[in-house]
Design a protein around this motif. Structure first.
Motif, PDB file in Angstrom:
ATOM      1  N   ILE A  11      84.067  21.263  40.564  1.00 51.45           N
ATOM      2  CA  ILE A  11      83.599  19.928  40.947  1.00 51.45           C
ATOM      3  C   ILE A  11      83.427  19.845  42.459  1.00 51.45           C
ATOM      4  O   ILE A  11      82.433  19.292  42.960  1.00 51.45           O
ATOM      5  CB  ILE A  11      84.587  18.854  40.445  1.00 51.45           C
ATOM      6  N   CYS A  12      84.376  20.408  43.196  1.00 53.01           N
ATOM      7  CA  CYS A  12      84.282  20.403  44.666  1.00 53.01           C
ATOM      8  C   CYS A  12      83.077  21.211  45.143  1.00 53.01           C
ATOM      9  O   CYS A  12      82.347  20.776  46.040  1.00 53.01           O
ATOM     10  CB  CYS A  12      85.573  20.972  45.264  1.00 53.01           C
ATOM     11  N   TYR A  24      80.274  21.990  43.461  1.00 51.19           N
ATOM     12  CA  TYR A  24      79.006  21.339  43.130  1.00 51.19           C
ATOM     13  C   TYR A  24      78.802  20.059  43.926  1.00 51.19           C
ATOM     14  O   TYR A  24      77.663  19.672  44.197  1.00 51.19           O
ATOM     15  CB  TYR A  24      78.926  21.068  41.630  1.00 51.19           C
ATOM     16  N   GLY A  25      79.894  19.411  44.302  1.00 49.48           N
ATOM     17  CA  GLY A  25      79.768  18.271  45.206  1.00 49.48           C
ATOM     18  C   GLY A  25      79.203  18.699  46.551  1.00 49.48           C
ATOM     19  O   GLY A  25      78.322  18.034  47.116  1.00 49.48           O
ATOM     20  N   LYS A  26      79.697  19.826  47.063  1.00 48.71           N
ATOM     21  CA  LYS A  26      79.196  20.366  48.328  1.00 48.71           C
ATOM     22  C   LYS A  26      77.727  20.781  48.190  1.00 48.71           C
ATOM     23  O   LYS A  26      76.904  20.514  49.081  1.00 48.71           O
ATOM     24  CB  LYS A  26      80.046  21.585  48.716  1.00 48.71           C
ATOM     25  N   TYR A  31      75.523  19.545  46.156  1.00 40.93           N
ATOM     26  CA  TYR A  31      74.712  18.328  46.062  1.00 40.93           C
ATOM     27  C   TYR A  31      74.440  17.747  47.441  1.00 40.93           C
ATOM     28  O   TYR A  31      73.309  17.362  47.769  1.00 40.93           O
ATOM     29  CB  TYR A  31      75.425  17.304  45.184  1.00 40.93           C
TER      30      TYR A  31
END
Length: 339
Positions: A208-209, A211-213, A215
């Motif tokens: 999650i971290c 893919y957040g980065k 994005y």
């Protein structure tokens, strides 16, 4: 209705489900259809990536390995789980029960390990494209694949065959859970937390971290390209290939992010119940836990559907497979997409 047992002549035999055929037959049909869809879909992914030379890329090697995990789950684990779920009985012996449980945990854990490494691959492809080929080379990818198979195997089979999963709750397990003709996925307080953290929560949080980065970086790149296009139209013509490359990589990251999201949604109920069940005296009914397991299995069914929805190359490859065009001479050099 009279109780039935898995082995009528043995003491302490597990109770057999007394469901009528109106319940049993639809369950068998649904589970058998899920198994068939899982095997066929993932086999199509395996054949596509293995056959077409254009698809021989680091990311696709990881996808190939993950599809192999899902295919094996469909053909080695799910059929036996189907009989256990419908009948509430295990007819295949105690040793094979441990092999089945270990394989189940191994392949489920291997899926999220693959997804974790795929997220790392996508991070460098989108956020550091100039050094992507240097960092994510064949040796790196092979190391990721080996780790995704070996570490879950050591963890799963070590835990099951050494009975670490029941350590600390032996008395409860043998008095309240264990019975002749049963094959249960049981975790004590400690093993439930360790298994859930290692197999799901920690790698899920890391993904999650990442893919957040991705994005955030992708949005920044998109704004940068838009600003450049507005200021200097010629720049688009000179640097068009790079923009197309970035756009394709962002789309790939979005696709694989969707695959990750499907995984988290499918497996969250099972791992939450695994982590919390021992602390609430196992109040969650076994039939509910079993349903959570099958929701988790559906992840392996959905992955090829995600590829078919997002990837043009997979749809074209699938069409060639279905029409037998892969058997034609030099079909492996077919161009499925343009750079």
């Amino acid at each position: 209705m009279q109780l039935q047992y898995c082995f009528e002549t043995m003491n302490k035999s597990c109770e057999k489900n007394n469901w009528s055929n109106t319940i049993r037959i639809p369950m068998y049909v649904f589970m058998a259809s899920t198994i068939l869809a899982t095997m066929v879909g993932n086999l199509a992914v395996i054949i596509s990536i293995a056959h077409f030379k254009q698809l021989h890329t680091p990311t696709n090697y990881l996808i190939l390995s993950m599809a192999t995990v899902d295919f094996l789950l469909g053909c080695l684990v799910m059929p036996y789980s189907m009989v256990r779920s419908v009948e509430n009985c295990w007819y295949f012996g105690e040793i094979f029960c441990k092999i089945h449980t270990g394989t189940d945990i191994m392949l489920s854990t291997a899926s999220i390990f693959h997804l974790s490494f795929i997220s790392v691959d996508r991070y460098y492809a989108v956020c550091d494209p100039l050094r992507y080929k240097e960092r994510i080379n064949l040796y790196t990818v092979l190391t990721m694949i080996i780790a995704s198979w070996v570490l879950p195997a050591i963890f799963a089979f070590g835990m099951i065959f050494l009975e670490l999963n029941i350590k600390g709750s032996e008395e409860y397990f043998y008095n309240e859970v264990s019975c002749v003709g049963g094959c249960f996925v049981f975790f004590s307080e400690t093993s439930g937390i360790v298994a859930s953290m290692l197999s799901f929560f920690v790698p899920g949080f890391v993904m999650i971290c990442i893919y957040g980065k991705i994005y955030i970086i992708a949005r920044r790149q998109a704004r940068s390209i838009k600003d450049s296009a507005n200021q200097i139209q010629i720049h688009i013509d000179l640097d068009g290939n790079q923009q197309v490359y970035r756009s394709r990589e962002r789309k790939a990251a979005k696709t694989l992010g969707t695959i990750m999201g499907v995984f988290l949604i499918c497996w969250s109920p099972f791992f939450f119940s695994t982590a919390t069940g021992p602390f609430v005296n196992y109040v969650i009914p076994p039939i509910v836990i079993d349903a959570f397991v099958w929701v988790g299995y559906l992840n392996s069914t959905f992955n090829p559907m995600v590829y078919a929805f997002f990837y043009m190359w997979f749809r074209r490859a699938l069409k060639m497979i279905l029409f037998g065009k892969v058997f034609k001479f030099d079909s492996s050099r077919t161009i499925l997409y343009y750079e």
